[in-house]
Design a protein around this motif. Sequence first.
Motif, PDB file in Angstrom:
ATOM      1  N   TYR A 269      28.069  29.511  30.337  1.00  0.00           N
ATOM      2  CA  TYR A 269      27.513  30.195  31.503  1.00  0.00           C
ATOM      3  C   TYR A 269      28.297  29.828  32.757  1.00  0.00           C
ATOM      4  O   TYR A 269      28.671  30.696  33.544  1.00  0.00           O
ATOM      5  N   THR A 270      28.560  28.524  32.944  1.00  0.00           N
ATOM      6  CA  THR A 270      29.288  28.089  34.133  1.00  0.00           C
ATOM      7  C   THR A 270      30.708  28.646  34.131  1.00  0.00           C
ATOM      8  O   THR A 270      31.223  29.063  35.176  1.00  0.00           O
ATOM      9  N   GLN A 271      31.345  28.670  32.972  1.00  0.00           N
ATOM     10  CA  GLN A 271      32.698  29.217  32.884  1.00  0.00           C
ATOM     11  C   GLN A 271      32.714  30.694  33.257  1.00  0.00           C
ATOM     12  O   GLN A 271      33.575  31.148  34.008  1.00  0.00           O
ATOM     13  N   ALA A 272      31.762  31.456  32.745  1.00  0.00           N
ATOM     14  CA  ALA A 272      31.698  32.886  33.056  1.00  0.00           C
ATOM     15  C   ALA A 272      31.410  33.106  34.537  1.00  0.00           C
ATOM     16  O   ALA A 272      31.986  34.002  35.167  1.00  0.00           O
ATOM     17  N   LEU A 273      30.543  32.289  35.116  1.00  0.00           N
ATOM     18  CA  LEU A 273      30.229  32.404  36.530  1.00  0.00           C
ATOM     19  C   LEU A 273      31.453  32.091  37.389  1.00  0.00           C
ATOM     20  O   LEU A 273      31.719  32.776  38.375  1.00  0.00           O
ATOM     21  N   GLU A 274      32.223  31.078  36.996  1.00  0.00           N
ATOM     22  CA  GLU A 274      33.448  30.740  37.732  1.00  0.00           C
ATOM     23  C   GLU A 274      34.461  31.886  37.675  1.00  0.00           C
ATOM     24  O   GLU A 274      35.126  32.187  38.668  1.00  0.00           O
TER      25      GLU A 274
END
Length: 190
Positions: A90-95
Amino acid sequence: TLLRKALERNSKAAVAKFAWHGRERLGLLRVQDDVILLHAMKWDDEVRDPQELAPKAVDVSDEEIDRAVLLIDSMTTDGITGHEWSTDRYTQALEQVIEAKAGGKKPPKPTEEEEPAGQVLDLMAALQESVSKAQASRGEGSGSGKDATVHEMPKKRAAKKTAGKKTAAKKSTAKKTTAGKKTTAKKRGA
């Protein structure tokens, strides 16, 4: 710092009131690793009786429990390692979305696995099949020569509003003339 050191030296915690979300709350202040932690507490009217949340009594056999234990054993792993557990997708996609927007580009589309296409049903064919099964169960059907078919219903036509007004007007004038005739008949008879 003074409060933290005093609480730490005495090995005590403090209870305090604080405002949060437009409401006064109780909090527990305690020291851990050179930091004061605040634990939000609940008022007595906010605490529910645990009996309200208790599940209903259910009889479970020993065999069912043994099966559940076997299922848990089959799904148990020794440790949580590997790419699946060590990556925060999730954090990777948000970044990626933030970087794309900061660069003036469109955000990347998510990669979704395609689900297998479901079976498309022909509703008319299913209805025809249902009708023929019903006829067969009643003893009707292919032997009688009259097979049921499904047709679209004709659309209803809207009645003209002017025609309705004219008929209402004619009825009201007819009542007046008949009422007038009755009164003259009574006068003549008298």
